[in-house]
Design a protein around this motif. Sequence first.
Motif, PDB file in Angstrom:
ATOM      1  N   VAL A 113       2.343   6.802   3.367  1.00 15.10           N
ATOM      2  CA  VAL A 113       2.451   5.260   3.510  1.00 15.10           C
ATOM      3  C   VAL A 113       3.265   4.629   2.395  1.00 15.10           C
ATOM      4  CG1 VAL A 113       0.962   3.099   3.544  1.00 15.10           C
ATOM      5  CG2 VAL A 113      -0.100   5.334   4.314  1.00 15.10           C
ATOM      6  N   ASN A 114       4.103   4.055   2.755  1.00 14.33           N
ATOM      7  CA  ASN A 114       5.048   3.584   1.734  1.00 14.33           C
ATOM      8  C   ASN A 114       5.445   2.124   1.506  1.00 14.33           C
ATOM      9  OD1 ASN A 114       5.812   6.296   0.949  1.00 14.33           O
ATOM     10  ND2 ASN A 114       7.248   6.362   2.864  1.00 14.33           N
ATOM     11  N   THR A 148      -2.103   5.867  -3.991  1.00 14.20           N
ATOM     12  CA  THR A 148      -1.440   5.796  -5.329  1.00 14.20           C
ATOM     13  C   THR A 148      -0.794   4.278  -5.582  1.00 14.20           C
ATOM     14  OG1 THR A 148       0.917   6.408  -3.953  1.00 14.20           O
ATOM     15  CG2 THR A 148      -0.406   7.926  -4.991  1.00 14.20           C
ATOM     16  N   GLY A 149      -0.978   3.350  -4.779  1.00 16.75           N
ATOM     17  CA  GLY A 149      -0.659   2.128  -5.258  1.00 16.75           C
ATOM     18  C   GLY A 149      -0.998   1.032  -4.233  1.00 16.75           C
ATOM     19  N   GLY A 150      -0.722  -0.248  -4.639  1.00 18.91           N
ATOM     20  CA  GLY A 150      -1.237  -1.288  -3.641  1.00 18.91           C
ATOM     21  C   GLY A 150      -2.457  -1.782  -3.691  1.00 18.91           C
ATOM     22  N   LEU A 168       0.886  -1.072  -0.040  1.00 22.19           N
ATOM     23  CA  LEU A 168       0.262  -0.020   0.050  1.00 22.19           C
ATOM     24  C   LEU A 168       1.026   1.054   0.111  1.00 22.19           C
ATOM     25  CD1 LEU A 168      -2.814   1.022   0.131  1.00 22.19           C
ATOM     26  CD2 LEU A 168      -2.578   1.155   2.646  1.00 22.19           C
ATOM     27  N   GLN A 169       0.343   2.142  -0.964  1.00 24.68           N
ATOM     28  CA  GLN A 169       1.174   3.381  -0.774  1.00 24.68           C
ATOM     29  C   GLN A 169       0.020   4.410  -1.093  1.00 24.68           C
ATOM     30  OE1 GLN A 169       4.008   3.124  -4.431  1.00 24.68           O
ATOM     31  NE2 GLN A 169       3.247   0.837  -3.988  1.00 24.68           N
ATOM     32  N   ALA A 170       0.463   5.697  -0.007  1.00 24.42           N
ATOM     33  CA  ALA A 170      -0.625   6.640   0.043  1.00 24.42           C
ATOM     34  C   ALA A 170       0.049   8.043   0.320  1.00 24.42           C
ATOM     35  CB  ALA A 170      -1.668   6.611   0.953  1.00 24.42           C
ATOM     36  N   GLN A 171      -0.231   9.120  -0.404  1.00 22.50           N
ATOM     37  CA  GLN A 171       0.334  10.421  -0.127  1.00 22.50           C
ATOM     38  C   GLN A 171      -0.536  11.530  -0.102  1.00 22.50           C
ATOM     39  OE1 GLN A 171       2.697  10.005  -3.884  1.00 22.50           O
ATOM     40  NE2 GLN A 171       1.418  11.438  -5.066  1.00 22.50           N
ATOM     41  N   PHE A 172       0.052  12.739   0.369  1.00 22.59           N
ATOM     42  CA  PHE A 172      -0.854  13.888   0.301  1.00 22.59           C
ATOM     43  C   PHE A 172      -0.060  14.726  -0.562  1.00 22.59           C
ATOM     44  CE2 PHE A 172      -1.724  11.955   4.463  1.00 22.59           C
ATOM     45  CZ  PHE A 172      -3.244  12.031   4.382  1.00 22.59           C
TER      46      PHE A 172
END
Length: 338
Positions: free
Chosen positions: A25-26, A66-68, A11-15
Amino acid sequence: MQDIILRVEDLQAQFDTTDGVVKAVNHVSFDVPRGTTLAITGESGSGKSSVALAIMGLLPYPGRVTGGKIYFRDRDLLTLKGEELRKIRGREIAIVFQDPSTGLNPVLSIGDQVEEIIRTHQPVSRREAKKMSIEVLGQLGLPDPEEIVRRYPFQLSGGMAQRVMIAIATALNPSVLILDEPTSALDVTVQAAILEDMTQLQERHGTSIILISHDLGVVAQMADSVAVMYAGEIAEYADAATLFRSPRHPYTASLLASRPRPDQESRGRLAAIKGAPPSLIDLADECAFLPRCHKATSECRSEPAPKLLPVGPAAAHVAACYNPMYREDEGTAARRSA
Ligand SMILES: Nc1ncnc2c1ncn2[C@@H]1O[C@H](COP(=O)(O)OP(=O)(O)O)[C@@H](O)[C@H]1O
Ligand SMILES: [Mg+2]
């Protein structure tokens, strides 16, 4: 075979902020088997809530995944839409936040609020919904639930309000309950009582729990397995007994060492590890913990950030570190098996 209810993969998340991209989240991955509790711990700002919000589809703007993949049983929530998604989020996966006062509607009675959530998701009459809400409030250790349903939020203590929030989240008997610092705003006695209620709820219904807490005492009490987050990544993951007994990542070891002990003066003071976590904007390629690490070697300075690798002997014990820690009494056997 364990029955995996929730599986988070890479999982990847960004602001996307005006100051830059905050990589919250990387590449986070974990499994939550049925009826077990996974604790996610780590300092403030390490990305714990962002993981929870991503699972719930509640990342606030300008945040985005953004991913996962986020599998609930065999369905990837990130590919589902509309009604299908609504049936899972809120009903099968529910979340409770830290501050109960923001979660309740001040102008509706407690009964109305619990009944509403029941009736939105289940075709039951008002009378049945009322009966169910009294039942679920009683199950959560609220004394005299028949009286509580008539009250308004301002007539509840913090602990009672948080129990009501948990009642609302659990009214539909979700498979996965996410608790984001659920007791951090409450005093220690109330906290212990609520956690005990959570354990009973889990035993009764086989609920899987993701418990987010920076409080290692709470983690020790509740968790079957623990993920330690640092700078948006999982730094270490293990079953709870192993993590507390044999932390491998210097960050985990520092967290444990700086934990306030009931028998010490420092009780109640915040855990202090020298230095501060890095900004999640422009994260360096190297290990994010390097500037604060007392175990760093030349490899840590020259190589890209370490990946999560087995650090046994416990199965599924992994740490992202070039120089994991082993206790003297573990000798070389542990290293070899890792
Ligand atoms: N709404 C937001 N806008 C911009 N950055 C945010 C927002 N929410 C969280 N962040 C950033 O994302 C990172 C992770 O935050 P968070 O998931 O809240 O961590 P934790 O729950 O571990 O304290 C932090 O750097 C935080 O500043
Ligand atoms: Mg948080």
